[in-house]
Write a protein that holds these residues in place. Sequence first.
Motif, PDB file in Angstrom:
ATOM      1  N   GLU A   1       0.826  -1.207   0.000  1.00 64.22           N
ATOM      2  CA  GLU A   1       0.000   0.000   0.000  1.00 64.22           C
ATOM      3  C   GLU A   1       0.859   1.255   0.000  1.00 64.22           C
ATOM      4  N   GLU A   2       1.921   1.245   0.793  1.00 67.34           N
ATOM      5  CA  GLU A   2       2.793   2.414   0.852  1.00 67.34           C
ATOM      6  C   GLU A   2       3.494   2.651  -0.480  1.00 67.34           C
ATOM      7  N   VAL A   3       3.879   1.575  -1.149  1.00 67.34           N
ATOM      8  CA  VAL A   3       4.431   1.709  -2.501  1.00 67.34           C
ATOM      9  C   VAL A   3       3.388   2.317  -3.435  1.00 67.34           C
ATOM     10  N   LEU A   4       2.177   1.789  -3.386  1.00 68.03           N
ATOM     11  CA  LEU A   4       1.139   2.248  -4.303  1.00 68.03           C
ATOM     12  C   LEU A   4       0.722   3.683  -4.026  1.00 68.03           C
ATOM     13  N   GLU A   5       0.790   4.121  -2.773  1.00 69.27           N
ATOM     14  CA  GLU A   5       0.491   5.522  -2.489  1.00 69.27           C
ATOM     15  C   GLU A   5       1.402   6.443  -3.293  1.00 69.27           C
ATOM     16  N   GLU A   6       2.675   6.098  -3.370  1.00 75.39           N
ATOM     17  CA  GLU A   6       3.603   6.930  -4.149  1.00 75.39           C
ATOM     18  C   GLU A   6       3.385   6.748  -5.644  1.00 75.39           C
ATOM     19  N   VAL A   7       3.018   5.538  -6.058  1.00 71.86           N
ATOM     20  CA  VAL A   7       2.715   5.301  -7.471  1.00 71.86           C
ATOM     21  C   VAL A   7       1.543   6.182  -7.915  1.00 71.86           C
ATOM     22  N   LEU A   8       0.494   6.248  -7.078  1.00 73.08           N
ATOM     23  CA  LEU A   8      -0.677   7.046  -7.445  1.00 73.08           C
ATOM     24  C   LEU A   8      -0.364   8.533  -7.500  1.00 73.08           C
ATOM     25  N   GLU A   9       0.613   8.979  -6.698  1.00 74.97           N
ATOM     26  CA  GLU A   9       1.002  10.385  -6.746  1.00 74.97           C
ATOM     27  C   GLU A   9       1.679  10.745  -8.067  1.00 74.97           C
ATOM     28  N   ILE A  10       2.301   9.759  -8.706  1.00 77.54           N
ATOM     29  CA  ILE A  10       3.054  10.004  -9.942  1.00 77.54           C
ATOM     30  C   ILE A  10       2.175   9.813 -11.171  1.00 77.54           C
ATOM     31  N   PHE A  11       1.366   8.760 -11.158  1.00 82.08           N
ATOM     32  CA  PHE A  11       0.611   8.358 -12.346  1.00 82.08           C
ATOM     33  C   PHE A  11      -0.868   8.675 -12.156  1.00 82.08           C
ATOM     34  N   PRO A  12      -1.441   9.566 -12.965  1.00 86.64           N
ATOM     35  CA  PRO A  12      -2.856   9.894 -12.841  1.00 86.64           C
ATOM     36  C   PRO A  12      -3.785   8.928 -13.570  1.00 86.64           C
ATOM     37  N   SER A  13      -3.261   7.892 -14.196  1.00 86.14           N
ATOM     38  CA  SER A  13      -4.080   6.993 -15.007  1.00 86.14           C
ATOM     39  C   SER A  13      -5.173   6.338 -14.168  1.00 86.14           C
ATOM     40  N   THR A  14      -6.323   6.120 -14.794  1.00 79.77           N
ATOM     41  CA  THR A  14      -7.407   5.430 -14.109  1.00 79.77           C
ATOM     42  C   THR A  14      -6.981   4.034 -13.689  1.00 79.77           C
ATOM     43  N   PHE A  15      -6.258   3.340 -14.576  1.00 76.83           N
ATOM     44  CA  PHE A  15      -5.874   1.962 -14.318  1.00 76.83           C
ATOM     45  C   PHE A  15      -4.468   1.879 -13.735  1.00 76.83           C
ATOM     46  N   VAL A  16      -4.291   0.953 -12.809  1.00 75.49           N
ATOM     47  CA  VAL A  16      -2.984   0.581 -12.282  1.00 75.49           C
ATOM     48  C   VAL A  16      -2.860  -0.926 -12.436  1.00 75.49           C
ATOM     49  N   HIS A  17      -1.793  -1.371 -13.093  1.00 75.53           N
ATOM     50  CA  HIS A  17      -1.617  -2.802 -13.367  1.00 75.53           C
ATOM     51  C   HIS A  17      -0.833  -3.440 -12.225  1.00 75.53           C
ATOM     52  N   LEU A  18      -1.388  -4.512 -11.666  1.00 75.39           N
ATOM     53  CA  LEU A  18      -0.728  -5.193 -10.553  1.00 75.39           C
ATOM     54  C   LEU A  18      -0.318  -6.613 -10.909  1.00 75.39           C
ATOM     55  N   GLY A  19      -0.125  -6.889 -12.179  1.00 75.70           N
ATOM     56  CA  GLY A  19       0.438  -8.180 -12.578  1.00 75.70           C
ATOM     57  C   GLY A  19      -0.501  -9.327 -12.247  1.00 75.70           C
TER      58      GLY A  19
END
Length: 580
Positions: free
Chosen positions: A287-305
């Motif tokens: 979650e902490e990783v993804l919090e920073e990912v969301l701050e960088i990438f505004p895309s609706t989708f986030v791919h989690l493999g």
Amino acid sequence: MDLIPAPRRFRALPEPAFTLGPDTGVRVGPGTGRAARRLRAELGAATGFDLDPASDGRIELALDPALGAEAYRLESGPDGIRLTGGAEAGLGHALQTLRQLLGPAALRRAPLPGTRWEVPAVRIEDAPRFGWRGALLDVSRHFLPKADVLRFLDQLAAHKLNVLHLHLTDDQGWRIEIRRHPRLTEVGAWRERSMVGFRAADRRDDRPHGGYYTQDDLREIVAYAAERQIAVVPEIDLPGHAQAAIAAYPELGNTDVVDTAALGVWTDWGVNPNVLNVSDATLCFVEEVLEEVLEIFPSTFVHLGGDECPKDQWKASPAAQARIKELGLADEDELQSWFIRHFDRWLAERGRRLIGWDEILEGGLAIAAEPKAAPVPRETSDKRPRNEGAPERGTSAPDREQPEVRPRSRAAVSSWRGYAGGVAAAKAGHDVVMCPEQHVYLDHRQAAGEDEPIPVGYVRTLEDVYRFEPLPPELTALDDGGAAAAHVIGVQANLWTEFMDDARDVDYRAFPRLAAFAEVAWSDLPRDPAARDWAGFERRAAAHYARLDALGVEYRHPAGPRPWQRRPGVLGRPIDARPE
């Protein structure tokens, strides 16, 4: 006019061409300022003209809300050119068509002396077939510097592709700066050596390989893409393909089964047995990783493999088995599904959507009710791996009160193992991006000859890619009013870089096949692949090579690889059978 991708409607007019000159200007209509700046930058560089709005305004930009956002009209005649888009994206696509009409020199970054800049008199009305027209670029196996990613975005824009799926993490390298967890790049961003060719050759180069993007690098990439109407979808691979993360933070692995402290970043290719554990601390770390990912990438989708996650360690792990029992799950497949659904909810709470490879369907994804997760005790979550002294970033999802019954998943599926996963997902009501490896994995070899560099996978020729049809009969034949087929929101070609160690290799594998793929994704082609005008496309492709030359793309020549594009003696993994 040899346009690629082919427009929906094209009419040549019996009038003289329009000639651009030093006095030609751009008339900026309401809402078109950013598109006008890009037109002036790209055409100005190629022609050497200022295209000043204060000049005669013979190139006019306008918006028409009656058009779809990506639709456009291009009208040209002796008096000038008018580009009309449904939104800024449509104007961007109109610009790409205008560059093609001007000739290959219009795709260069500086003017060629003596070029005459003429646009034939035409009327073009165009719109895309699919909303998601993507390309995956794997920068984990072999890192590509930022400049190469920006260059790849230019190539996508020139072909009216609008999604860059950036594969940022895997066993072989972690490529995104996470400030809260700096060891992800300090340790996880480099490996001691790399496998050369396929594993059966047992060959290593013994050369350290690595690199990563700072958060500012990625923000620049996202902004550069947005200027070109391209969304950047990040991929953080989990719970498998995670050895680079485990090498950085051994407590993320299954420590009751494996001595994770002895693991380094993986130097092999293939499916790795080392996967994330399913503890609350690991959930909080992600979650902490993804919090920073969301701050960088505004895309609706986030791919989690979610792909290729071996379950052997979970089967042997007392902690994983206790988790299965605690949650009332049937087996390890359901454990992975629980793991993925946790982040499906977490992303949805933040206005985003999860997308994953078709394995996320295994163990159940779209169900009406899920077992309630146990809250994370604060004394446990405080022990999660972190950068000491870093500020708190909010409360993790398990700390909050959860309803007993969950809504159906909003996750989307990337169907890579063929059509079957996409068909199942669409029938279940999930959105789907079709990217079957048998058809659009562009790391697969382009011919059967021995000269192909590191021959991998099926033979997928330019014609094969042109005849790829994203909608299988299993969906189009359903008597449901097209509801399931409508869940296929797009298509994607994937470039996995185990066997591509620089941008020249990526160029060779991607082009010209990515041009054929772009036409499949954009144009209104016959749904029957056999009915497509391959001869016509082959003729247009012959003209398109000059555009690729102008862009500096080192594509595969129709006659075969150039001597410097070959890799003699490097073993690949060709598959002899033709794909179904």
